[in-house]
Every structure is written in C-alpha cells, then in structure tokens.
Design a protein around this motif. Structure first.
Motif, short mmCIF file in Angstrom:
data_model
loop_
_atom_site.label_atom_id
_atom_site.label_comp_id
_atom_site.label_asym_id
_atom_site.label_seq_id
_atom_site.Cartn_x
_atom_site.Cartn_y
_atom_site.Cartn_z
N SER A 66 46.33 -15.09 36.80
CA SER A 66 46.56 -14.12 35.82
C SER A 66 47.12 -12.80 36.62
CB SER A 66 45.54 -13.50 34.68
OG SER A 66 45.63 -12.38 34.16
N ALA A 67 48.08 -12.29 36.30
CA ALA A 67 48.60 -10.86 36.78
C ALA A 67 47.97 -9.63 36.21
CB ALA A 67 50.04 -11.01 36.56
N GLY A 68 46.78 -9.81 35.46
CA GLY A 68 46.14 -8.72 35.03
C GLY A 68 46.82 -8.06 33.72
N GLY A 116 44.33 -7.54 39.78
CA GLY A 116 43.93 -6.33 38.60
C GLY A 116 43.11 -7.21 37.72
N GLY A 117 43.31 -7.08 36.65
CA GLY A 117 42.45 -7.64 35.60
C GLY A 117 42.13 -9.15 35.74
N GLY A 118 43.24 -9.80 36.32
CA GLY A 118 43.22 -11.02 36.88
C GLY A 118 41.79 -11.59 37.75
N THR A 138 42.78 -5.81 43.63
CA THR A 138 42.77 -4.68 42.85
C THR A 138 43.85 -3.63 43.08
OG1 THR A 138 41.01 -3.64 44.24
CG2 THR A 138 40.22 -4.71 42.50
N SER A 139 44.99 -4.00 42.36
CA SER A 139 46.31 -3.41 42.86
C SER A 139 46.56 -2.15 41.96
CB SER A 139 47.38 -4.43 42.47
OG SER A 139 47.18 -5.03 41.32
N GLU A 140 45.58 -1.68 41.06
CA GLU A 140 45.88 -0.90 40.09
C GLU A 140 46.36 0.61 40.66
OE1 GLU A 140 43.46 -2.87 40.30
OE2 GLU A 140 42.97 -3.68 38.10
N VAL A 141 45.83 0.87 41.73
CA VAL A 141 46.23 2.24 42.26
C VAL A 141 47.68 2.49 42.64
CG1 VAL A 141 44.02 3.22 43.02
CG2 VAL A 141 45.16 1.84 44.87
N SER A 148 39.15 0.13 36.27
CA SER A 148 38.18 0.59 35.59
C SER A 148 37.25 -0.32 34.72
CB SER A 148 38.56 1.59 34.58
OG SER A 148 37.66 2.63 34.28
N ALA A 149 37.89 -0.85 33.57
CA ALA A 149 37.14 -2.23 33.03
C ALA A 149 36.76 -3.07 33.82
CB ALA A 149 38.18 -2.56 31.85
N ILE A 150 37.24 -3.58 34.86
CA ILE A 150 36.82 -4.90 35.60
C ILE A 150 35.57 -4.08 36.69
CG2 ILE A 150 38.96 -5.94 35.23
CD1 ILE A 150 39.72 -5.14 38.36
C1 LIG Z 1 52.18 -11.76 39.70
C2 LIG Z 1 53.24 -11.65 40.96
C3 LIG Z 1 52.57 -11.71 42.09
C4 LIG Z 1 54.28 -12.57 40.56
O1 LIG Z 1 55.48 -12.61 41.64
P1 LIG Z 1 56.78 -13.47 41.55
O2 LIG Z 1 56.27 -14.96 41.49
O3 LIG Z 1 57.56 -12.85 42.46
O4 LIG Z 1 57.21 -13.24 39.94
P2 LIG Z 1 57.95 -11.68 39.56
O5 LIG Z 1 57.33 -10.52 39.93
O6 LIG Z 1 59.48 -11.80 39.42
O7 LIG Z 1 57.53 -11.90 37.77
C5 LIG Z 1 57.71 -12.91 36.86
C6 LIG Z 1 57.82 -11.93 35.44
O8 LIG Z 1 56.75 -11.57 35.29
C7 LIG Z 1 56.29 -10.40 34.92
N1 LIG Z 1 55.07 -9.71 35.23
C8 LIG Z 1 54.33 -10.14 36.48
N2 LIG Z 1 53.12 -9.35 36.29
C9 LIG Z 1 53.23 -8.73 35.04
C10 LIG Z 1 52.09 -7.65 34.57
N3 LIG Z 1 50.97 -7.47 35.12
N4 LIG Z 1 52.63 -7.37 33.49
C11 LIG Z 1 53.83 -7.52 32.84
N5 LIG Z 1 54.74 -8.17 33.25
C12 LIG Z 1 54.50 -8.95 34.50
C13 LIG Z 1 57.47 -9.69 35.82
O9 LIG Z 1 57.77 -8.30 35.29
C14 LIG Z 1 58.68 -10.59 35.57
O10 LIG Z 1 59.29 -10.33 34.37
P3 LIG Z 1 60.75 -10.65 34.37
O11 LIG Z 1 61.48 -9.71 35.45
O12 LIG Z 1 60.83 -12.08 34.60
O13 LIG Z 1 61.03 -10.16 33.01
C15 LIG Z 1 53.89 -10.18 40.57
O14 LIG Z 1 54.81 -10.26 39.48
C16 LIG Z 1 53.02 -8.97 40.79
O15 LIG Z 1 52.62 -8.60 41.60
N6 LIG Z 1 52.68 -8.35 39.27
C17 LIG Z 1 51.85 -7.42 39.04
C18 LIG Z 1 50.26 -7.73 39.28
C19 LIG Z 1 49.34 -6.47 39.21
O16 LIG Z 1 49.37 -5.93 40.12
N7 LIG Z 1 48.60 -6.59 38.24
C20 LIG Z 1 47.62 -5.53 37.87
C21 LIG Z 1 47.84 -5.10 36.55
S1 LIG Z 1 46.98 -3.57 36.16
C22 LIG Z 1 45.47 -3.96 35.46
O17 LIG Z 1 45.09 -5.34 35.27
C23 LIG Z 1 44.62 -2.80 34.84
C24 LIG Z 1 43.01 -3.32 34.66
C25 LIG Z 1 42.73 -4.39 33.60
O18 LIG Z 1 42.41 -3.82 35.82
C26 LIG Z 1 42.75 -1.78 34.30
C27 LIG Z 1 40.87 -1.72 34.01
O19 LIG Z 1 40.31 -2.75 34.69
O20 LIG Z 1 40.52 -0.82 33.30
#
Ligand SMILES: CC(C)(COP(=O)([O-])OP(=O)([O-])OC[C@H]1O[C@@H](n2cnc3c(N)ncnc32)[C@H](O)[C@@H]1OP(=O)([O-])[O-])[C@@H](O)C(=O)NCCC(=O)NCCSC(=O)C[C@@](C)(O)CC(=O)[O-]
Length: 277
Positions: A66-68, A116-118, A138-141, A148-150
C-alpha cells in the motif's frame, strides 16, 4: 456491504478458516481514500466477530502492499475546514486502532511498497512478513504532513529512537533493515516465498487454542511498557487463574497428557474493551 476496494479470500474449512483481505486498488498502489478506509474497517470488525475465522491476513494486489493515504484525497481535504478535516482524520486513525485491537491474530503480507499509512498498516498487524524487495518509509514530511495516525503503531514497532530518524528523514527502509529494527518478523528471499512463510505461521497459530491466543494478545496489550506494580502482578495471576478453568484449557491440558491433538472449539470473541465492538 458491497466492496469496491477489497477482495476477501477465505481459505480453509470452518473453524480453521484464514481470511485473506486483499486491498484491490492496484492502479494507485492500494492508496487508501474514504471508501477503502470504511470498507477495511467494517471488514476487519466483521471477520473478527466471525467465529469460523481464526486468522486474518492483510495483503495488497498489484505491485505494492500500500502507498498509504491517497494524496489526491489528502490534497482535497486540505481545502476543507479544520472540522471536516478532523472528522476525516479520525476515521483514518480509527482504522489503525481497529486493526491493532482485533482479538484474532493478524498478519501483514508485504511485497513492494509499504509507504506512509501502508507502513502503518504493516506495523498495526500483530505479525509482519515481507519479501526481500519490500520497501518501507514514513514519507509524510516530504509532502509537508506527518505520520500521525500511524505513529503509535510504528513507534511501538521500531522504538522511539528509530522513529526520530525515520519520521524526519523519510528515508526508504529495506526489508532487511525493517527486520533489524523490529518492524518485520520474517523476510522471504522472493515474493513467491511469502505465502508459504505465512502458511507456516498460520499452521503454528491453528495449533494453539483460540481463546488462549485472544487472551495472550489482550495480556500483551495490558502489560506492555508498564512497570511491574502489585496491580500488574495481581492482574497476571488473575488472568492465568481464570483461563485454567476454561473448557479450552481443560481440553488443551488433557490432549497433551493423553498424547493426542487438541480439538479446539471456536466461539465469537467477547466485545473488544477498547473499541466496544
Ligand atoms: C508507490 C510508489 C513507490 C510507486 O512508484 P511507481 O511504481 O513508479 O508508480 P507511480 O509513481 O507512477 O504510481 C502509479 C500511480 O499511482 C499513483 N499513486 C501512487 N501513490 C499514491 C498515493 N499515495 N496517493 C495517490 N496516488 C498514488 C501515482 O500518482 C500514479 O498515478 P497515475 O500517474 O498513473 O495517475 C510511488 O508512487 C510513491 O512513492 N507514492 C507515494 C507513496 C507515499 O509516500 N505515501 C505516503 C502517503 S501520506 C500518508 O500515508 C499519510 C498518513 C496516513 O500516514 C497520515 C497519518 O498517519 O496521519
């Protein structure tokens, strides 16, 4: 509830059933929005209450675990009021609490990215098995937000000292490093090795008494990180004294002494004292 973001695969006969819950939004690497959060929370609660299910495995379809959180959803929420944002953030936080307070054993099956959330989902499961190509962070910053939630589950898994580093640097964490710092229990040498490794852990779980496993989980939650006060000593004595008198313990002890396999009975778990479900 009709599921649009999850697929549930029940393996094994009743009373030995393992529920594999697959997050099924591979096009966005199983990034979660309101729908996935609601469906996953409801599914976990339903499986936990189902007496035929012994173990829950959480997995992701496609290239990633999961990408979170869905970052387009996060961005949209940024334009909403703080109150709306808060309600939304609470549902997300409740998902992690639900996962981490189930009575049934939970196993995260991590391949590819758990970001992140994943990474939070992986940390909130009782057991985490990852393939050698899995990557955590934890890529959030990097997006100007925080994990936070995690945080309770990730800090519990990797410890405060490592959390200072990884929450602030957002560095990628390899599967091997994740094992070193306590997030992952087992790393397999290929993605193909994941299911056999999980099945071996499941077999070990199925050999134990289901009530005893739920009681052991509850015990860990009650005593972890607490000083050993008189109350804690009293509590641990009371728990084993109560359990010794249960039909399950009578069966388990007799089976050992009779040199036979225990025949476990399964029943719906008592309501969770934290969530009330
Ligand atoms: C997953 C890889 C490594 C794949 O990397 P890749 O294989 O190179 O694929 P990509 O980057 O081309 O991604 C494919 C598609 O998935 C989408 N995608 C991908 N991730 C997301 C996402 N999170 N949200 C929305 N869309 C996402 C991305 O935008 C793209 O969309 P397209 O261009 O085809 O339309 C890369 O896409 C990546 O690094 N994504 C970001 C992951 C990340 O850093 N997630 C953290 C999210 S913040 C969070 O979780 C907050 C939380 C819950 O912790 C807060 C709290 O705790 O309170």
């Amino acid at each position: 509830m009709t599921m649009t973001t999850l697929k549930i695969d029940r393996r094994g006969e009743a009373a030995r059933c393992v529920a594999w819950v697959w997050m099924a939004k591979p096009a966005v690497h199983n990034a979660f929005d309101e729908t996935l959060i609601a469906e996953l929370t409801a599914t976990l609660l339903a499986l936990d209450a189902d007496p035929t299910v012994r173990v829950i495995v959480l997995a992701g379809e496609g290239k990633s675990f999961s990408a979170g959180a869905d970052l387009t959803w996060m961005q949209r929420q940024g334009a909403a009021s703080v109150d709306e944002n808060l309600a939304d953030a609470r549902r997300l936080a409740e998902l992690f609490r639900t996962l981490s307070t189930l009575a049934k054993p939970t196993i995260a099956r991590v391949h590819g990215a758990a970001l992140g959330g994943g990474m939070g989902l992986a940390a909130a499961c009782d057991i985490c098995v990852a393939s050698d190509r899995a990557v955590f962070a934890t890529s959030e910053v990097k997006f100007g937000i925080i994990p936070s939630a995690i945080s309770p589950y990730v800090i519990r898994a990797i410890g405060e000292r490592q959390a200072y580093r990884y929450f602030q640097t957002a560095e990628r964490i390899s599967a091997a490093r994740a094992r070193e710092i306590g997030l992952v229990h087992e790393v397999t040498d290929s993605e193909g090795g994941l299911d056999p490794q999980i099945e071996a852990i499941v077999e070990a779980l199925l050999a134990g008494g289901p009530n005893a496993q739920a009681a052991a989980t509850d015990l860990i939650r009650a005593v972890a990180n607490k000083p050993v006060t008189d109350d804690v000593v009293d509590d641990t004595a009371r728990r084993i004294a109560t359990l010794r008198a249960t039909p399950e313990a009578r069966e388990g002890l007799s089976a050992f002494l009779d040199k036979r396999q225990a025949a476990w009975m399964v029943s719906a778990p008592a309501p969770n004292p934290t969530t009330g479900h």
